[in-house]
Scaffold this motif. Structure first.
Motif, PDB file in Angstrom:
ATOM      1  N   CYS A 146      -6.703 -36.630 -43.307  1.00 30.09           N
ATOM      2  CA  CYS A 146      -7.422 -35.777 -42.350  1.00 30.09           C
ATOM      3  C   CYS A 146      -8.360 -34.822 -43.074  1.00 30.09           C
ATOM      4  CB  CYS A 146      -6.429 -34.987 -41.499  1.00 30.09           C
ATOM      5  SG  CYS A 146      -5.665 -35.930 -40.169  1.00 30.09           S
ATOM      6  N   GLU A 147      -7.858 -34.213 -44.132  1.00 33.69           N
ATOM      7  CA  GLU A 147      -8.681 -33.260 -44.878  1.00 33.69           C
ATOM      8  C   GLU A 147      -9.846 -33.962 -45.556  1.00 33.69           C
ATOM      9  OE1 GLU A 147      -9.780 -29.487 -45.884  1.00 33.69           O
ATOM     10  OE2 GLU A 147      -8.069 -30.059 -44.630  1.00 33.69           O
ATOM     11  N   MET A 148      -9.588 -35.146 -46.102  1.00 28.77           N
ATOM     12  CA  MET A 148     -10.659 -35.889 -46.772  1.00 28.77           C
ATOM     13  C   MET A 148     -11.745 -36.309 -45.791  1.00 28.77           C
ATOM     14  SD  MET A 148      -8.735 -38.264 -49.610  1.00 28.77           S
ATOM     15  CE  MET A 148      -8.546 -37.628 -51.296  1.00 28.77           C
ATOM     16  N   THR A 149     -11.358 -36.747 -44.605  1.00 35.42           N
ATOM     17  CA  THR A 149     -12.356 -37.190 -43.629  1.00 35.42           C
ATOM     18  C   THR A 149     -13.051 -36.029 -42.938  1.00 35.42           C
ATOM     19  OG1 THR A 149     -10.563 -37.461 -41.999  1.00 35.42           O
ATOM     20  CG2 THR A 149     -11.301 -39.435 -43.164  1.00 35.42           C
ATOM     21  N   SER A 150     -12.634 -34.813 -43.239  1.00 33.14           N
ATOM     22  CA  SER A 150     -13.337 -33.631 -42.726  1.00 33.14           C
ATOM     23  C   SER A 150     -14.516 -33.270 -43.611  1.00 33.14           C
ATOM     24  CB  SER A 150     -12.379 -32.436 -42.641  1.00 33.14           C
ATOM     25  OG  SER A 150     -11.338 -32.695 -41.731  1.00 33.14           O
ATOM     26  N   ASP A 151     -14.628 -33.969 -44.731  1.00 30.46           N
ATOM     27  CA  ASP A 151     -15.676 -33.698 -45.716  1.00 30.46           C
ATOM     28  C   ASP A 151     -16.588 -34.923 -45.789  1.00 30.46           C
ATOM     29  OD1 ASP A 151     -17.224 -33.289 -48.011  1.00 30.46           O
ATOM     30  OD2 ASP A 151     -15.647 -32.152 -48.992  1.00 30.46           O
ATOM     31  N   SER A 152     -17.871 -34.718 -45.574  1.00 31.18           N
ATOM     32  CA  SER A 152     -18.816 -35.836 -45.558  1.00 31.18           C
ATOM     33  C   SER A 152     -18.831 -36.605 -46.869  1.00 31.18           C
ATOM     34  CB  SER A 152     -20.226 -35.323 -45.248  1.00 31.18           C
ATOM     35  OG  SER A 152     -20.639 -34.371 -46.230  1.00 31.18           O
ATOM     36  N   GLU A 153     -18.438 -35.951 -47.967  1.00 34.92           N
ATOM     37  CA  GLU A 153     -18.453 -36.624 -49.261  1.00 34.92           C
ATOM     38  C   GLU A 153     -17.400 -37.724 -49.358  1.00 34.92           C
ATOM     39  OE1 GLU A 153     -18.061 -33.258 -51.898  1.00 34.92           O
ATOM     40  OE2 GLU A 153     -20.203 -33.275 -52.318  1.00 34.92           O
ATOM     41  N   HIS A 154     -16.306 -37.584 -48.594  1.00 33.57           N
ATOM     42  CA  HIS A 154     -15.254 -38.592 -48.610  1.00 33.57           C
ATOM     43  C   HIS A 154     -15.230 -39.434 -47.342  1.00 33.57           C
ATOM     44  CE1 HIS A 154     -13.703 -35.089 -51.026  1.00 33.57           C
ATOM     45  NE2 HIS A 154     -13.645 -36.052 -51.916  1.00 33.57           N
ATOM     46  N   LEU A 155     -15.933 -38.974 -46.308  1.00 32.36           N
ATOM     47  CA  LEU A 155     -15.814 -39.593 -44.987  1.00 32.36           C
ATOM     48  C   LEU A 155     -16.281 -41.044 -44.985  1.00 32.36           C
ATOM     49  CD1 LEU A 155     -15.292 -39.452 -41.960  1.00 32.36           C
ATOM     50  CD2 LEU A 155     -17.562 -38.440 -41.663  1.00 32.36           C
ATOM     51  N   THR A 156     -17.439 -41.298 -45.555  1.00 34.95           N
ATOM     52  CA  THR A 156     -18.024 -42.632 -45.451  1.00 34.95           C
ATOM     53  C   THR A 156     -17.120 -43.709 -46.020  1.00 34.95           C
ATOM     54  OG1 THR A 156     -20.230 -41.656 -45.621  1.00 34.95           O
ATOM     55  CG2 THR A 156     -20.050 -44.023 -45.981  1.00 34.95           C
TER      56      THR A 156
ATOM     57  N   HIS B  31      -2.607 -34.858 -35.649  1.00 36.59           N
ATOM     58  CA  HIS B  31      -3.369 -35.264 -36.829  1.00 36.59           C
ATOM     59  C   HIS B  31      -3.806 -36.718 -36.744  1.00 36.59           C
ATOM     60  CE1 HIS B  31      -2.221 -31.835 -39.823  1.00 36.59           C
ATOM     61  NE2 HIS B  31      -2.804 -31.411 -38.730  1.00 36.59           N
ATOM     62  N   LEU B  32      -3.022 -37.556 -36.082  1.00 35.44           N
ATOM     63  CA  LEU B  32      -3.467 -38.940 -35.856  1.00 35.44           C
ATOM     64  C   LEU B  32      -4.742 -38.951 -35.013  1.00 35.44           C
ATOM     65  CD1 LEU B  32      -0.053 -40.706 -35.118  1.00 35.44           C
ATOM     66  CD2 LEU B  32      -1.495 -41.083 -37.125  1.00 35.44           C
ATOM     67  N   VAL B  33      -4.741 -38.144 -33.949  1.00 35.13           N
ATOM     68  CA  VAL B  33      -5.932 -38.061 -33.094  1.00 35.13           C
ATOM     69  C   VAL B  33      -7.098 -37.464 -33.872  1.00 35.13           C
ATOM     70  CG1 VAL B  33      -6.886 -37.038 -30.995  1.00 35.13           C
ATOM     71  CG2 VAL B  33      -4.542 -37.908 -30.990  1.00 35.13           C
ATOM     72  N   ARG B  34      -6.803 -36.463 -34.699  1.00 38.65           N
ATOM     73  CA  ARG B  34      -7.851 -35.856 -35.534  1.00 38.65           C
ATOM     74  C   ARG B  34      -8.465 -36.891 -36.467  1.00 38.65           C
ATOM     75  NH1 ARG B  34      -6.679 -31.453 -40.379  1.00 38.65           N
ATOM     76  NH2 ARG B  34      -8.842 -31.254 -41.126  1.00 38.65           N
ATOM     77  N   LEU B  35      -7.621 -37.727 -37.091  1.00 40.29           N
ATOM     78  CA  LEU B  35      -8.134 -38.731 -38.018  1.00 40.29           C
ATOM     79  C   LEU B  35      -8.975 -39.768 -37.279  1.00 40.29           C
ATOM     80  CD1 LEU B  35      -8.333 -39.787 -40.854  1.00 40.29           C
ATOM     81  CD2 LEU B  35      -6.109 -40.906 -40.580  1.00 40.29           C
ATOM     82  N   ILE B  36      -8.535 -40.173 -36.096  1.00 42.10           N
ATOM     83  CA  ILE B  36      -9.341 -41.094 -35.287  1.00 42.10           C
ATOM     84  C   ILE B  36     -10.704 -40.480 -34.994  1.00 42.10           C
ATOM     85  CG2 ILE B  36      -9.528 -42.182 -33.013  1.00 42.10           C
ATOM     86  CD1 ILE B  36      -6.449 -42.494 -33.060  1.00 42.10           C
ATOM     87  N   ALA B  37     -10.691 -39.204 -34.608  1.00 44.69           N
ATOM     88  CA  ALA B  37     -11.954 -38.510 -34.308  1.00 44.69           C
ATOM     89  C   ALA B  37     -12.878 -38.508 -35.516  1.00 44.69           C
ATOM     90  CB  ALA B  37     -11.654 -37.084 -33.853  1.00 44.69           C
ATOM     91  N   ASN B  38     -12.317 -38.193 -36.685  1.00 47.54           N
ATOM     92  CA  ASN B  38     -13.143 -38.140 -37.899  1.00 47.54           C
ATOM     93  C   ASN B  38     -13.698 -39.510 -38.266  1.00 47.54           C
ATOM     94  OD1 ASN B  38     -12.570 -35.433 -38.061  1.00 47.54           O
ATOM     95  ND2 ASN B  38     -11.081 -35.612 -39.721  1.00 47.54           N
ATOM     96  N   LEU B  39     -12.858 -40.537 -38.158  1.00 44.69           N
ATOM     97  CA  LEU B  39     -13.293 -41.885 -38.536  1.00 44.69           C
ATOM     98  C   LEU B  39     -14.365 -42.429 -37.599  1.00 44.69           C
ATOM     99  CD1 LEU B  39      -9.844 -43.475 -39.499  1.00 44.69           C
ATOM    100  CD2 LEU B  39     -11.651 -42.708 -41.058  1.00 44.69           C
ATOM    101  N   CYS B  40     -14.442 -41.898 -36.373  1.00 46.87           N
ATOM    102  CA  CYS B  40     -15.433 -42.358 -35.392  1.00 46.87           C
ATOM    103  C   CYS B  40     -16.687 -41.494 -35.372  1.00 46.87           C
ATOM    104  CB  CYS B  40     -14.810 -42.406 -33.997  1.00 46.87           C
ATOM    105  SG  CYS B  40     -13.518 -43.658 -33.831  1.00 46.87           S
ATOM    106  N   TYR B  41     -16.715 -40.486 -36.203  1.00 45.48           N
ATOM    107  CA  TYR B  41     -17.841 -39.552 -36.202  1.00 45.48           C
ATOM    108  C   TYR B  41     -19.128 -40.280 -36.596  1.00 45.48           C
ATOM    109  CZ  TYR B  41     -20.751 -35.570 -37.563  1.00 45.48           C
ATOM    110  OH  TYR B  41     -21.785 -34.656 -37.692  1.00 45.48           O
TER     111      TYR B  41
END
Length: 479
Positions: A318-328, A380-390
């Motif tokens: 979750c923390e990693m996908t909150s950062d554009s540097e790790h998100l992609t 946090h599961l929902v948060r991770l889904i949200a980040n991965l779909c950003y």
């Protein structure tokens, strides 16, 4: 007033006289060494130290080593006075190195590093745990840290003689100061050229015991720095370490990774590339271990360690996908989004089948247990889904295909066991519907058909309205 060299020369001559006349039965002269220790607190005396004073200290340490070994081998005599002498020699040498590269080099050249390592190894292997042994051990490590500071030659010499045995002895020692000072020396000497040594299977235990020691001594900052500033630069080493750790120590490692990821300071290109590889590795770990979290639904398994590892893996992702540097890199990670949706589905189902930590609740009985490892897991599961779909059309469409949108809507109510679940659900719906008419239409149709609760949408600041014969999802403007 006498010149600085005259002070040192006078003390050195007295010390040399004692050393020459020191025979069996003669007590060590700690006071004369202590006088040199005090003189070396001042830069003017350190800068005027002659090589012969370090040669003399080498002779004294060599004699001390022999006396300690001999007296420790018998029960008839105690090495206490010789331990005190070795302690004072280490203090003296430690002081002499402060901001003085010249003395560091001289100490290395006369062989004091080798003699010190030999003496410390004897201290570390002794079954005697008296305060005198511990103090000598600690001071010896402090000296090695000082002689290595900013001096590549001394770092290499210490590494060649102390790795891996001495570092292992420090990391597994029962004394916190020994572990702390030992990790300080390890960190100082662990340059880029030393990392390959750690990855040799016979030496991997050094890296593993860094984590184990930090689990035991969490205030030891040098242990933390070894992980965050050394290990995390080498993904292959980190993978080996992770595979060798207990579940409890894996939790500690993941928390240290979280510390690094949460640090918003700028990362270099190489460091960023390493963390991206680690992110992909952790994604694979989560996918292979995620079902273990279901153990937390049992009343007697609230701290089941494998399940706690899964919780921490999710936290880091979750923390990693909150950062554009790790998100992609994580958005395109094979199988991750599928696994997250399936895990949300499983925990949601388990929570409906019986009353447990995954059950949505507004009561005090479960909601008040904020120390339970699974508190916040579904959020946090929902948060991770949200980040991965950003801003990622492929992942938006994948959620549609996995029938994940109704699942998210079914998890958007206020839940005491999942703080901020409603907010993360709103963020997920926003990201799923941004520039995606099919997902917008699906939610609108769900509301018309009944499965999507209009009040739930309203709680997320959304409503459905009909425009030109089509149902449209829109934000509610709050006045």
């Amino acid at each position: 007033m006498a010149a600085p060299m005259e002070h040192l020369t006078a003390v050195w001559r007295e010390l040399e006289t004692w050393e020459i006349g020191c025979t069996d039965g003669v007590e060590p002269d700690v006071d004369r060494v202590r006088r040199v220790t005090e003189l070396f607190k001042e830069a003017k005396h350190r800068e005027n130290a002659d090589e012969k004073i370090f040669t003399l200290l080498l002779k004294i340490l060599s004699r001390t080593l022999g006396e300690i070994q001999a007296k420790s081998a018998t029960s008839d005599s105690s090495p206490e006075c010789w331990l005190d002498l070795s302690t004072e020699c280490f203090r003296c040498l430690r002081n002499s190195c402060v901001q003085c590269t010249r003395n560091q080099n001289t100490i290395r050249n006369v062989g004091l590093i080798e003699e010190t390592v030999s003496l410390i190894k004897v201290l570390s292997s002794s079954s005697n745990c008296s305060e005198s042994f511990l103090v000598a051990f600690r001071c010896g490590l402090q000296f090695l840290g000082n002689v290595a500071g900013g001096n590549q030659g001394s770092q290499n010499r210490i590494w060649n003689h102390a790795f891996p045995q001495l570092f292992l002895s420090c990391l597994t020692h029962e004394d916190e100061k020994v572990a702390t000072y030992g990790s300080m020396v390890l960190f100082t000497c662990m340059g880029e050229d030393k990392m390959a040594d750690l990855m040799v299977s016979a030496n991997l235990s050094v890296a593993v015991n860094v984590i184990t020691a930090y689990n035991k001594w969490p205030n030891a900052e040098w242990l933390q720095l070894i992980v965050t500033d050394r290990f995390l630069r080498y993904p292959e080493l980190l993978k080996q370490i992770y595979a060798s750790l207990s579940h409890s120590d894996r939790v500690v490692l993941l928390e240290l990774i979280m510390t690094k990821v949460s640090d918003k300071s700028l990362l270099g290109v190489e460091e960023l590339a390493s963390l991206q590889k680690i992110a992909e590795f952790l994604s694979g770990c989560f996918q292979s271990q995620c079902r273990a979290v279901l153990k937390l639904a049992g009343p007697t398994h609230c701290d089941e360690q494998e399940a706690v590892v899964v919780v921490r893996l999710l936290d880091v992702l979750c923390e990693m996908t909150s950062d554009s540097e790790h998100l992609t890199c994580l958005q395109s990670c094979p199988g991750l989004l599928d696994t997250v949706v399936e895990t949300l589905r499983m925990t949601h189902l388990v929570g409906k089948q019986s009353t447990n930590i995954f059950t949505s609740t507004h009561t005090a009985s479960l909601g008040s247990d904020l120390t339970h490892a699974a508190v916040g897991f579904k959020a946090h599961l929902v948060r991770l889904i949200a980040n991965l779909c950003y801003r990622n059309k492929d992942n938006q469409d994948k959620i549609y295909e996995l029938d994940g949108i109704p699942l998210i809507l079914d998890n958007c109510s206020i839940d005491d066991n999942n703080p901020f679940l409603n907010q993360w659900a709103f963020y997920a719906i926003r990201n799923l519907t941004e520039h995606n008419e099919r997902n917008q239409g699906l939610i609108a149709n769900l509301e018309r058909q009944g499965p999507a609760d209009a009040s739930a949408l309203a709680n997320m600041g959304l409503e459905v309205e009909e425009r030109d014969g089509k149902l449209v999802l829109r934000s509610i403007k709050k006045m």
